[in-house]
Design a protein around this motif. Sequence first.
Motif, mmCIF file in Angstrom:
data_model
loop_
_atom_site.group_PDB
_atom_site.id
_atom_site.type_symbol
_atom_site.label_atom_id
_atom_site.label_comp_id
_atom_site.label_asym_id
_atom_site.label_seq_id
_atom_site.Cartn_x
_atom_site.Cartn_y
_atom_site.Cartn_z
ATOM 1 N N SER A 1 -148.140 -10.602 -42.275
ATOM 2 C CA SER A 1 -149.506 -10.838 -41.916
ATOM 3 C C SER A 1 -150.405 -11.462 -42.883
ATOM 4 N N VAL A 2 -151.619 -11.884 -42.832
ATOM 5 C CA VAL A 2 -152.381 -12.457 -43.527
ATOM 6 C C VAL A 2 -152.443 -11.564 -44.948
ATOM 7 N N LYS A 3 -152.457 -10.593 -45.042
ATOM 8 C CA LYS A 3 -152.426 -9.945 -46.335
ATOM 9 C C LYS A 3 -151.178 -10.346 -47.100
ATOM 10 N N GLN A 4 -150.072 -9.800 -46.248
ATOM 11 C CA GLN A 4 -148.799 -10.364 -47.206
ATOM 12 C C GLN A 4 -148.760 -11.632 -47.552
ATOM 13 N N ILE A 5 -148.948 -12.610 -46.670
ATOM 14 C CA ILE A 5 -149.180 -13.977 -47.096
ATOM 15 C C ILE A 5 -150.122 -14.384 -48.173
ATOM 16 N N GLY A 6 -151.208 -13.481 -48.147
ATOM 17 C CA GLY A 6 -152.129 -13.623 -49.115
ATOM 18 C C GLY A 6 -151.446 -13.609 -50.510
ATOM 19 N N ARG A 7 -150.688 -12.669 -50.692
ATOM 20 C CA ARG A 7 -149.873 -12.290 -52.023
ATOM 21 C C ARG A 7 -148.917 -13.401 -52.451
ATOM 22 N N GLY B 1 -132.267 -18.556 -45.686
ATOM 23 C CA GLY B 1 -131.561 -17.656 -46.703
ATOM 24 C C GLY B 1 -132.087 -16.514 -46.959
ATOM 25 N N LEU B 2 -133.495 -16.309 -47.093
ATOM 26 C CA LEU B 2 -134.163 -15.017 -47.146
ATOM 27 C C LEU B 2 -133.711 -13.751 -48.270
ATOM 28 N N ASN B 3 -132.695 -14.451 -49.171
ATOM 29 C CA ASN B 3 -132.450 -13.702 -50.393
ATOM 30 C C ASN B 3 -132.425 -14.737 -51.401
ATOM 31 N N LEU B 4 -132.482 -14.176 -52.700
ATOM 32 C CA LEU B 4 -132.724 -15.188 -53.696
ATOM 33 C C LEU B 4 -131.405 -16.063 -53.928
ATOM 34 N N ILE C 1 -138.800 -11.574 -41.793
ATOM 35 C CA ILE C 1 -138.245 -10.214 -42.388
ATOM 36 C C ILE C 1 -136.737 -10.181 -42.257
ATOM 37 N N PRO C 2 -135.917 -10.120 -43.276
ATOM 38 C CA PRO C 2 -134.490 -9.983 -43.306
ATOM 39 C C PRO C 2 -133.931 -8.653 -42.696
ATOM 40 N N VAL C 3 -133.142 -8.616 -42.134
ATOM 41 C CA VAL C 3 -132.723 -7.386 -41.609
ATOM 42 C C VAL C 3 -132.559 -6.078 -42.632
ATOM 43 N N GLU C 4 -131.990 -6.416 -43.787
ATOM 44 C CA GLU C 4 -131.917 -5.587 -44.822
ATOM 45 C C GLU C 4 -133.296 -5.069 -45.378
ATOM 46 N N PHE C 5 -134.352 -5.701 -44.726
ATOM 47 C CA PHE C 5 -135.870 -5.089 -45.225
ATOM 48 C C PHE C 5 -136.836 -5.047 -43.772
ATOM 49 N N ARG C 6 -135.867 -4.473 -42.607
ATOM 50 C CA ARG C 6 -136.590 -4.324 -41.581
ATOM 51 C C ARG C 6 -137.355 -2.947 -41.630
ATOM 52 N N GLY C 7 -138.559 -2.996 -41.234
ATOM 53 C CA GLY C 7 -139.595 -1.961 -41.731
ATOM 54 C C GLY C 7 -140.285 -1.808 -43.017
ATOM 55 N N ILE D 1 -141.750 -8.934 -49.515
ATOM 56 C CA ILE D 1 -142.903 -9.710 -50.122
ATOM 57 C C ILE D 1 -142.725 -9.561 -51.551
ATOM 58 N N ASP D 2 -142.794 -8.412 -51.993
ATOM 59 C CA ASP D 2 -142.561 -7.922 -53.642
ATOM 60 C C ASP D 2 -141.269 -8.866 -54.073
ATOM 61 N N LEU D 3 -140.068 -9.065 -53.303
ATOM 62 C CA LEU D 3 -139.138 -9.840 -53.888
ATOM 63 C C LEU D 3 -139.603 -11.141 -53.811
ATOM 64 N N VAL D 4 -140.127 -11.734 -52.757
ATOM 65 C CA VAL D 4 -140.549 -13.133 -52.830
ATOM 66 C C VAL D 4 -141.451 -13.476 -53.994
#
Length: 417
Positions: A233-239, A157-160, A191-197, A203-206
């Motif tokens: 990344s490890v850092k993003q998943i850590g959050r 889904g990758l959106n709420l 990473i959904p296309v609307e968040f590319r880059g 991750i904030d949204l998640v």
Amino acid sequence: MLRFFAIHGGATCLPDWDLILTELNVATMVEDCGPYGVIENAAVAIANGRISWIGARADLPAGSATESRSMGGRWLTPALIDCHTHLVFAGNRSAEFEQRLAGASYEEIARAGGGIMSTVNATRAASADLLLEQTAARLDILRAEGCATVEIKSGYGLNLQTELKLLETIRALKNQAGISISSTFLGAHAIPVEFRGKADEYIDLVCDEMLPAVHEKQLADAVDAYCESIAFSVKQIGRVFETARSLGLPVKLHADQLSDCGGAELAAEFGALSADHLEYTSAKGVDALAAAGSVAVLLPGAFLTLGETECPPVALLRDRNVPIAIATDCNPGTSPICSLRTTMALATSLFRLTPAECLAGVTRNAAVALGLEQDRGTLETGKRADIAIWDIGHPQELSYWIGKNDLAELLVAGRTA
Ligand code: DI6
Ligand code: FE
């Protein structure tokens, strides 16, 4: 009430069972009772959906039961558990499969906007009814070959809104499937296309919106993420895992599938239920899993489909006593395989697991991977009577035949499913 068994010694308080099964052999899969925990010429007594007695028929105590059934010499094992699936999705990726056969790599297709994102587009567009119908059909296939517990992840889904639609589909199936389902939130899948880059913003949204909403609606039993250069990344998943921890949700991880990203170490750091894939996991990663008590979930369907050549570190996992589970990883991109029995056969040929390890991997250790080991995964007194009954001569056959369904009957909480 029928009394089937002679009363010895004038006992006044006889056990009262709902069902007695006799003329059978069991592979209890209890650890430290030999590779399969075999009891030949056994009997099993069930009361209130649980195993209330199991052992050699000759030792069965006197008691009465509402129903008694002869199993005609069949084998009983714990019902199978598929502890890693992505069953809820729309469409399929057979066109991408053809591209890969013509030479394109999985990473190239993903970076070009295909891969997981193409299933996300199809899944966002699908109605809840269609998703329910198609997922129920896939679950039926798993149940028909002996699965009584199946884990299902969101993540396409990758959106709420769509992640909630997927988790609600899983919840609906929990109520109607007749087998048990564990629900996993996999918002950090791609990473959904609307968040590319802007992966950090996704991750904030998640963390700030999706996870709190999923938790509030009690839609997930656990949280998963995909740690890879083409994902997070490890850092993003850590959050993500910090947030899960703050909400009291257990975690698990897609780790080191295409490269060693330190996924096993990350999973261990958060006391993950399991770390899954592990083709590129280092010795350090295996040590970390051992120390954390996490299960290594191996996924030979994905290994086969991607033409992978690097095997997970099976010898090290054995050496460090990391419990090994195996699962279908059923998904339209990397593991279009809807058969846990075939997955067992693949684990023997691709990863050189023994048939006993394969059966433990879809029973005892798969239960641990879902945090359900108190209730399922072995045939023992007190556990739920989730029992697969097979027309086989020995449990090693369960990892040997391919495409032959030997299931005679599946009991879920003591009732035919
Ligand atoms: N499990 C996953 O979630 C990813 N790989 C895997 O084995 C990607 C699944 C996909 O390509 O749709
Ligand atoms: Fe997966």
